[in-house]
Scaffold this active site. Structure first.
Site, PDB file in Angstrom:
ATOM      1  N   ASN A  10      13.019  60.770  24.874  1.00 46.33           N
ATOM      2  CA  ASN A  10      12.387  59.464  25.112  1.00 46.33           C
ATOM      3  C   ASN A  10      12.466  58.795  23.748  1.00 46.33           C
ATOM      4  O   ASN A  10      12.571  59.254  22.607  1.00 46.33           O
ATOM      5  CB  ASN A  10      10.956  59.645  25.562  1.00 46.33           C
ATOM      6  N   GLY A  40      12.297  67.940  25.088  1.00 42.13           N
ATOM      7  CA  GLY A  40      13.455  68.477  24.912  1.00 42.13           C
ATOM      8  C   GLY A  40      14.055  68.291  23.389  1.00 42.13           C
ATOM      9  O   GLY A  40      14.616  69.041  22.751  1.00 42.13           O
ATOM     10  N   GLU A 136       9.529  68.244  31.555  1.00 44.27           N
ATOM     11  CA  GLU A 136       9.400  66.858  31.768  1.00 44.27           C
ATOM     12  C   GLU A 136      10.792  66.544  32.374  1.00 44.27           C
ATOM     13  O   GLU A 136      10.828  65.299  32.470  1.00 44.27           O
ATOM     14  CB  GLU A 136       9.446  66.354  29.948  1.00 44.27           C
ATOM     15  N   ASN A 180      -0.147  76.325  25.433  1.00 41.88           N
ATOM     16  CA  ASN A 180      -1.407  76.005  24.804  1.00 41.88           C
ATOM     17  C   ASN A 180      -2.602  76.590  25.469  1.00 41.88           C
ATOM     18  O   ASN A 180      -2.198  77.015  26.637  1.00 41.88           O
ATOM     19  CB  ASN A 180      -1.593  74.827  24.265  1.00 41.88           C
ATOM     20  N   LEU A 219      -2.979  78.216  19.358  1.00 43.29           N
ATOM     21  CA  LEU A 219      -4.394  77.878  19.326  1.00 43.29           C
ATOM     22  C   LEU A 219      -4.612  76.659  18.422  1.00 43.29           C
ATOM     23  O   LEU A 219      -5.622  76.860  17.703  1.00 43.29           O
ATOM     24  CB  LEU A 219      -4.971  79.154  18.814  1.00 43.29           C
ATOM     25  N   ASP A 245      -1.113  63.715  11.948  1.00 45.70           N
ATOM     26  CA  ASP A 245      -0.573  63.332  13.204  1.00 45.70           C
ATOM     27  C   ASP A 245      -0.294  64.721  14.012  1.00 45.70           C
ATOM     28  O   ASP A 245       0.697  65.239  13.466  1.00 45.70           O
ATOM     29  CB  ASP A 245       0.449  62.386  13.036  1.00 45.70           C
ATOM     30  N   ASP A 251       6.089  71.102  19.967  1.00 46.05           N
ATOM     31  CA  ASP A 251       7.525  71.175  19.971  1.00 46.05           C
ATOM     32  C   ASP A 251       8.257  71.705  18.889  1.00 46.05           C
ATOM     33  O   ASP A 251       9.302  72.331  18.934  1.00 46.05           O
ATOM     34  CB  ASP A 251       8.115  69.731  20.182  1.00 46.05           C
TER      35      ASP A 251
END
Length: 318
Positions: A10, A40, A136, A180, A219, A245, A251
Protein backbone atom coordinates in the site's frame (compact mmCIF):
# COMPACT_ATOMS: atom_id res chain seq x y z
CA UNK A 1 18.91 -19.53 1.38
CA UNK A 2 15.80 -17.57 0.39
CA UNK A 3 12.66 -16.00 1.80
CA UNK A 4 9.42 -15.42 -0.10
CA UNK A 5 6.72 -13.05 1.12
CA UNK A 6 3.26 -13.28 -0.41
CA UNK A 7 1.28 -10.24 0.65
CA UNK A 8 0.01 -6.71 0.40
CA UNK A 9 1.53 -3.41 -0.69
CA UNK A 10 0.00 0.00 0.00
CA UNK A 11 0.89 3.66 -0.19
CA UNK A 12 0.58 4.99 3.38
CA UNK A 13 -0.91 8.45 3.96
CA UNK A 14 0.26 9.41 7.45
CA UNK A 15 -1.22 12.20 9.59
CA UNK A 16 0.36 13.22 12.89
CA UNK A 17 -2.16 14.37 15.50
CA UNK A 18 -2.03 15.27 19.16
CA UNK A 19 -4.59 12.53 19.84
CA UNK A 20 -6.56 10.07 17.75
CA UNK A 21 -10.16 11.34 17.58
CA UNK A 22 -13.12 9.29 18.83
CA UNK A 23 -16.15 8.78 16.53
CA UNK A 24 -17.82 12.04 15.54
CA UNK A 25 -14.89 14.32 16.38
CA UNK A 26 -12.56 16.17 14.02
CA UNK A 27 -8.97 17.02 14.94
CA UNK A 28 -6.38 19.03 13.04
CA UNK A 29 -3.17 17.28 11.96
CA UNK A 30 0.14 18.84 12.94
CA UNK A 31 1.80 17.36 9.87
CA UNK A 32 1.39 14.74 7.15
CA UNK A 33 3.46 12.59 4.82
CA UNK A 34 3.21 9.61 2.49
CA UNK A 35 5.43 6.54 2.28
CA UNK A 36 5.44 2.94 1.01
CA UNK A 37 3.62 0.52 3.29
CA UNK A 38 1.36 -2.52 3.47
CA UNK A 39 2.13 -5.51 5.68
CA UNK A 40 3.65 -7.67 2.95
CA UNK A 41 5.71 -4.79 1.56
CA UNK A 42 6.96 -3.77 5.01
CA UNK A 43 7.86 -7.33 5.96
CA UNK A 44 9.75 -8.19 2.79
CA UNK A 45 11.78 -4.97 3.02
CA UNK A 46 12.50 -5.70 6.69
CA UNK A 47 13.74 -9.17 5.72
CA UNK A 48 15.93 -7.78 2.93
CA UNK A 49 17.41 -5.02 5.09
CA UNK A 50 18.14 -7.66 7.75
CA UNK A 51 20.30 -9.50 5.25
CA UNK A 52 17.95 -12.01 3.63
CA UNK A 53 17.63 -12.84 -0.06
CA UNK A 54 13.95 -11.92 -0.33
CA UNK A 55 11.29 -12.24 -3.04
CA UNK A 56 7.92 -10.49 -3.01
CA UNK A 57 4.74 -11.81 -4.65
CA UNK A 58 2.12 -9.05 -4.76
CA UNK A 59 -0.36 -7.08 -6.91
CA UNK A 60 -0.08 -3.38 -7.77
CA UNK A 61 -2.05 -1.01 -9.95
CA UNK A 62 -0.86 0.82 -13.04
CA UNK A 63 -0.42 4.13 -11.26
CA UNK A 64 2.15 6.45 -9.73
CA UNK A 65 1.75 4.85 -6.32
CA UNK A 66 2.80 1.50 -7.79
CA UNK A 67 5.90 3.00 -9.35
CA UNK A 68 6.87 4.51 -6.01
CA UNK A 69 6.44 1.16 -4.25
CA UNK A 70 8.44 -0.69 -6.90
CA UNK A 71 11.29 1.82 -6.62
CA UNK A 72 11.36 1.39 -2.84
CA UNK A 73 11.40 -2.41 -3.11
CA UNK A 74 14.15 -2.40 -5.71
CA UNK A 75 16.18 0.00 -3.57
CA UNK A 76 15.96 -2.56 -0.73
CA UNK A 77 17.22 -5.31 -3.04
CA UNK A 78 13.96 -7.28 -3.14
CA UNK A 79 13.36 -9.64 -6.08
CA UNK A 80 9.92 -8.79 -7.50
CA UNK A 81 7.12 -11.02 -8.76
CA UNK A 82 4.56 -8.23 -9.18
CA UNK A 83 1.21 -8.43 -10.98
CA UNK A 84 0.10 -5.15 -12.56
CA UNK A 85 -3.69 -5.02 -12.45
CA UNK A 86 -6.49 -2.66 -13.47
CA UNK A 87 -7.26 -1.57 -9.90
CA UNK A 88 -5.65 1.31 -8.03
CA UNK A 89 -2.74 0.41 -5.78
CA UNK A 90 -3.81 -0.15 -2.17
CA UNK A 91 -3.73 2.76 0.25
CA UNK A 92 -3.80 3.19 4.01
CA UNK A 93 -4.76 6.24 6.05
CA UNK A 94 -2.78 6.30 9.30
CA UNK A 95 -3.13 8.68 12.23
CA UNK A 96 -0.26 8.76 14.73
CA UNK A 97 -0.67 10.56 18.05
CA UNK A 98 1.79 12.13 20.49
CA UNK A 99 2.14 8.89 22.45
CA UNK A 100 3.22 7.05 19.24
CA UNK A 101 -0.02 5.05 19.02
CA UNK A 102 -1.78 4.74 15.67
CA UNK A 103 -5.12 4.03 14.01
CA UNK A 104 -5.21 2.65 10.47
CA UNK A 105 -7.82 2.31 7.73
CA UNK A 106 -6.85 0.31 4.63
CA UNK A 107 -8.37 0.35 1.13
CA UNK A 108 -7.04 -2.92 -0.32
CA UNK A 109 -7.37 -1.88 -3.98
CA UNK A 110 -5.05 -3.98 -6.15
CA UNK A 111 -4.31 -6.32 -3.22
CA UNK A 112 -7.77 -7.84 -3.76
CA UNK A 113 -6.60 -8.96 -7.21
CA UNK A 114 -3.94 -11.29 -5.80
CA UNK A 115 -6.53 -14.01 -6.28
CA UNK A 116 -4.85 -17.41 -6.49
CA UNK A 117 -1.25 -18.19 -7.52
CA UNK A 118 -0.14 -18.76 -11.10
CA UNK A 119 2.39 -21.46 -12.05
CA UNK A 120 5.44 -19.22 -11.78
CA UNK A 121 4.36 -17.93 -8.36
CA UNK A 122 3.85 -21.49 -7.12
CA UNK A 123 7.36 -22.37 -8.29
CA UNK A 124 8.84 -19.42 -6.40
CA UNK A 125 6.98 -20.38 -3.21
CA UNK A 126 7.93 -24.05 -3.50
CA UNK A 127 11.61 -23.19 -3.96
CA UNK A 128 11.80 -20.95 -0.86
CA UNK A 129 13.41 -21.91 2.42
CA UNK A 130 10.94 -19.76 4.37
CA UNK A 131 7.52 -18.41 3.35
CA UNK A 132 6.09 -15.42 5.26
CA UNK A 133 2.36 -14.68 5.03
CA UNK A 134 -0.13 -12.16 6.44
CA UNK A 135 -3.89 -11.65 6.03
CA UNK A 136 -4.25 -8.43 3.98
CA UNK A 137 -4.69 -10.36 0.70
CA UNK A 138 -7.45 -12.88 -0.18
CA UNK A 139 -7.45 -15.73 2.35
CA UNK A 140 -7.79 -18.33 -0.40
CA UNK A 141 -4.46 -17.19 -1.86
CA UNK A 142 -2.76 -17.21 1.54
CA UNK A 143 -4.10 -20.72 2.15
CA UNK A 144 -2.90 -21.91 -1.25
CA UNK A 145 0.58 -20.49 -0.71
CA UNK A 146 0.86 -22.21 2.67
CA UNK A 147 -0.22 -25.54 1.16
CA UNK A 148 2.31 -25.27 -1.70
CA UNK A 149 5.10 -24.39 0.74
CA UNK A 150 4.18 -27.12 3.23
CA UNK A 151 4.20 -29.74 0.47
CA UNK A 152 7.74 -28.62 -0.43
CA UNK A 153 9.04 -28.73 3.18
CA UNK A 154 9.35 -24.93 3.19
CA UNK A 155 9.04 -23.39 6.65
CA UNK A 156 5.74 -21.46 6.76
CA UNK A 157 5.49 -18.42 9.04
CA UNK A 158 2.08 -16.74 9.41
CA UNK A 159 1.56 -13.30 10.88
CA UNK A 160 -2.19 -13.56 11.50
CA UNK A 161 -2.96 -9.88 10.97
CA UNK A 162 -5.37 -8.31 10.49
CA UNK A 163 -7.08 -11.00 12.51
CA UNK A 164 -9.86 -13.17 11.10
CA UNK A 165 -11.21 -16.68 11.55
CA UNK A 166 -8.81 -19.37 10.33
CA UNK A 167 -9.51 -23.00 9.57
CA UNK A 168 -7.73 -25.89 11.27
CA UNK A 169 -6.79 -27.24 7.81
CA UNK A 170 -5.00 -23.99 6.95
CA UNK A 171 -3.19 -23.80 10.30
CA UNK A 172 -2.01 -27.38 9.82
CA UNK A 173 0.22 -26.07 7.02
CA UNK A 174 1.73 -23.36 9.28
CA UNK A 175 4.95 -23.98 11.22
CA UNK A 176 5.23 -20.69 13.13
CA UNK A 177 2.35 -18.40 14.13
CA UNK A 178 3.19 -14.77 15.03
CA UNK A 179 0.44 -12.74 16.71
CA UNK A 180 0.09 -9.83 19.10
CA UNK A 181 -1.95 -10.18 22.29
CA UNK A 182 -5.21 -9.01 20.67
CA UNK A 183 -4.83 -11.43 17.76
CA UNK A 184 -3.79 -14.25 20.09
CA UNK A 185 -6.86 -13.70 22.28
CA UNK A 186 -9.15 -13.80 19.23
CA UNK A 187 -7.73 -17.09 17.97
CA UNK A 188 -7.54 -18.63 21.44
CA UNK A 189 -11.19 -17.79 22.09
CA UNK A 190 -12.15 -19.50 18.84
CA UNK A 191 -10.11 -22.55 19.77
CA UNK A 192 -11.46 -22.91 23.31
CA UNK A 193 -14.90 -21.32 23.01
CA UNK A 194 -14.08 -19.36 26.17
CA UNK A 195 -13.43 -15.69 26.94
CA UNK A 196 -9.66 -15.24 27.26
CA UNK A 197 -9.33 -11.45 27.26
CA UNK A 198 -7.65 -11.46 30.69
CA UNK A 199 -5.23 -14.27 29.80
CA UNK A 200 -1.51 -13.57 29.86
CA UNK A 201 0.73 -13.81 26.83
CA UNK A 202 2.11 -17.09 28.18
CA UNK A 203 -1.39 -18.54 28.62
CA UNK A 204 -2.42 -17.47 25.12
CA UNK A 205 0.72 -19.00 23.62
CA UNK A 206 0.04 -22.25 25.49
CA UNK A 207 -3.52 -22.43 24.15
CA UNK A 208 -2.47 -21.74 20.57
CA UNK A 209 0.39 -24.24 20.70
CA UNK A 210 -2.25 -26.96 21.10
CA UNK A 211 -2.70 -26.59 17.35
CA UNK A 212 0.67 -28.29 16.96
CA UNK A 213 2.58 -25.26 15.76
CA UNK A 214 5.16 -22.93 17.25
CA UNK A 215 3.74 -19.65 18.55
CA UNK A 216 5.25 -16.22 19.13
CA UNK A 217 3.03 -13.75 20.98
CA UNK A 218 4.47 -10.23 20.73
CA UNK A 219 3.98 -7.99 23.76
CA UNK A 220 5.07 -4.60 22.46
CA UNK A 221 7.62 -2.98 24.78
CA UNK A 222 7.49 -6.10 26.99
CA UNK A 223 9.07 -8.30 24.32
CA UNK A 224 7.55 -11.62 23.29
CA UNK A 225 6.60 -15.10 24.48
CA UNK A 226 7.83 -18.05 22.41
CA UNK A 227 6.15 -21.43 22.76
CA UNK A 228 6.75 -24.76 21.04
CA UNK A 229 4.37 -27.70 21.66
CA UNK A 230 5.31 -29.88 24.66
CA UNK A 231 8.00 -27.46 25.87
CA UNK A 232 7.89 -24.70 28.50
CA UNK A 233 7.51 -21.11 27.30
CA UNK A 234 10.44 -18.77 26.77
CA UNK A 235 10.24 -15.02 27.32
CA UNK A 236 12.18 -12.62 25.11
CA UNK A 237 12.80 -9.32 26.88
CA UNK A 238 11.79 -6.04 25.26
CA UNK A 239 14.19 -3.15 24.71
CA UNK A 240 13.56 0.15 26.50
CA UNK A 241 13.48 3.01 23.97
CA UNK A 242 11.66 6.31 23.49
CA UNK A 243 8.97 5.51 20.91
CA UNK A 244 8.09 8.04 18.22
CA UNK A 245 5.82 5.97 15.95
CA UNK A 246 4.80 2.31 16.34
CA UNK A 247 3.51 2.03 12.75
CA UNK A 248 5.11 -0.99 11.09
CA UNK A 249 6.90 -2.22 14.23
CA UNK A 250 5.14 -5.59 14.07
CA UNK A 251 6.01 -5.91 10.39
CA UNK A 252 9.64 -5.07 11.12
CA UNK A 253 9.61 -7.80 13.78
CA UNK A 254 8.22 -10.37 11.35
CA UNK A 255 10.62 -9.55 8.52
CA UNK A 256 13.67 -9.54 10.80
CA UNK A 257 12.45 -12.75 12.46
CA UNK A 258 12.35 -14.74 9.22
CA UNK A 259 15.68 -13.28 8.07
CA UNK A 260 17.41 -14.44 11.25
CA UNK A 261 15.46 -17.71 11.29
CA UNK A 262 16.60 -18.45 7.75
CA UNK A 263 20.19 -17.50 8.56
CA UNK A 264 20.38 -19.63 11.71
CA UNK A 265 18.64 -22.65 10.22
CA UNK A 266 20.96 -22.48 7.23
CA UNK A 267 23.96 -22.48 9.56
CA UNK A 268 22.89 -25.74 11.18
CA UNK A 269 21.70 -27.30 7.94
CA UNK A 270 18.00 -27.48 8.83
CA UNK A 271 16.57 -24.74 6.63
CA UNK A 272 13.47 -25.66 4.72
CA UNK A 273 12.65 -28.56 7.03
CA UNK A 274 9.47 -27.36 8.73
CA UNK A 275 9.08 -26.10 12.29
CA UNK A 276 12.27 -24.74 13.91
CA UNK A 277 13.24 -25.75 17.43
CA UNK A 278 12.69 -23.56 20.49
CA UNK A 279 16.28 -22.32 20.77
CA UNK A 280 16.38 -21.22 17.13
CA UNK A 281 13.05 -19.42 17.48
CA UNK A 282 14.11 -17.64 20.66
CA UNK A 283 17.33 -16.35 19.10
CA UNK A 284 15.45 -15.20 16.00
CA UNK A 285 12.84 -13.45 18.19
CA UNK A 286 15.61 -11.68 20.14
CA UNK A 287 17.05 -10.36 16.88
CA UNK A 288 13.57 -9.29 15.70
CA UNK A 289 12.86 -7.51 18.99
CA UNK A 290 15.95 -5.35 18.49
CA UNK A 291 14.87 -4.49 14.93
CA UNK A 292 11.39 -3.50 16.13
CA UNK A 293 12.84 -1.39 18.97
CA UNK A 294 14.91 0.56 16.46
CA UNK A 295 11.92 1.05 14.17
CA UNK A 296 9.64 2.66 16.79
CA UNK A 297 12.20 5.40 17.35
CA UNK A 298 11.61 6.71 13.81
CA UNK A 299 8.53 7.85 11.90
CA UNK A 300 6.82 5.83 9.17
CA UNK A 301 6.70 2.15 8.30
CA UNK A 302 9.29 1.48 5.57
CA UNK A 303 11.42 4.56 6.46
CA UNK A 304 11.84 3.25 10.02
CA UNK A 305 13.01 -0.29 9.14
CA UNK A 306 16.66 -0.78 10.21
CA UNK A 307 19.53 -2.32 8.29
CA UNK A 308 21.47 -5.38 9.46
CA UNK A 309 24.37 -3.10 10.46
CA UNK A 310 22.05 -0.94 12.60
CA UNK A 311 20.68 -4.03 14.35
CA UNK A 312 24.17 -5.28 15.12
CA UNK A 313 25.27 -1.82 16.30
CA UNK A 314 22.25 -1.55 18.63
CA UNK A 315 23.06 -4.96 20.11
CA UNK A 316 26.69 -4.01 20.61
CA UNK A 317 25.78 -0.76 22.35
CA UNK A 318 23.18 -2.26 24.72
Amino acid sequence: MSIVVVGSANLDLVYRVERIPPPGETVLAVGSDSAPGGKGNNQVIAAARAGARATFVAALGRDAAAERLIASLEDAGVDLRIRRVDEPTGTAIITVDDSAENAIVVDSGANRMLDGLDDSEREVVAAADVLLLQLETPLATVTEAAAVAHASATTVVLNAAPIQSLSAAFLADVDVLVVNEHEAAHLAAELTGEAVHEASGEDLAAILSRLGLAVIVTLGADGAVVRVPDEPPAHVAGRVVDAVDTTGAGDTFCGALVAELDRRRGTNGSAGSGRPDLGTLVRAAEFATVAAAISVQRAGAVPSIPSLEEIHDFNSAS
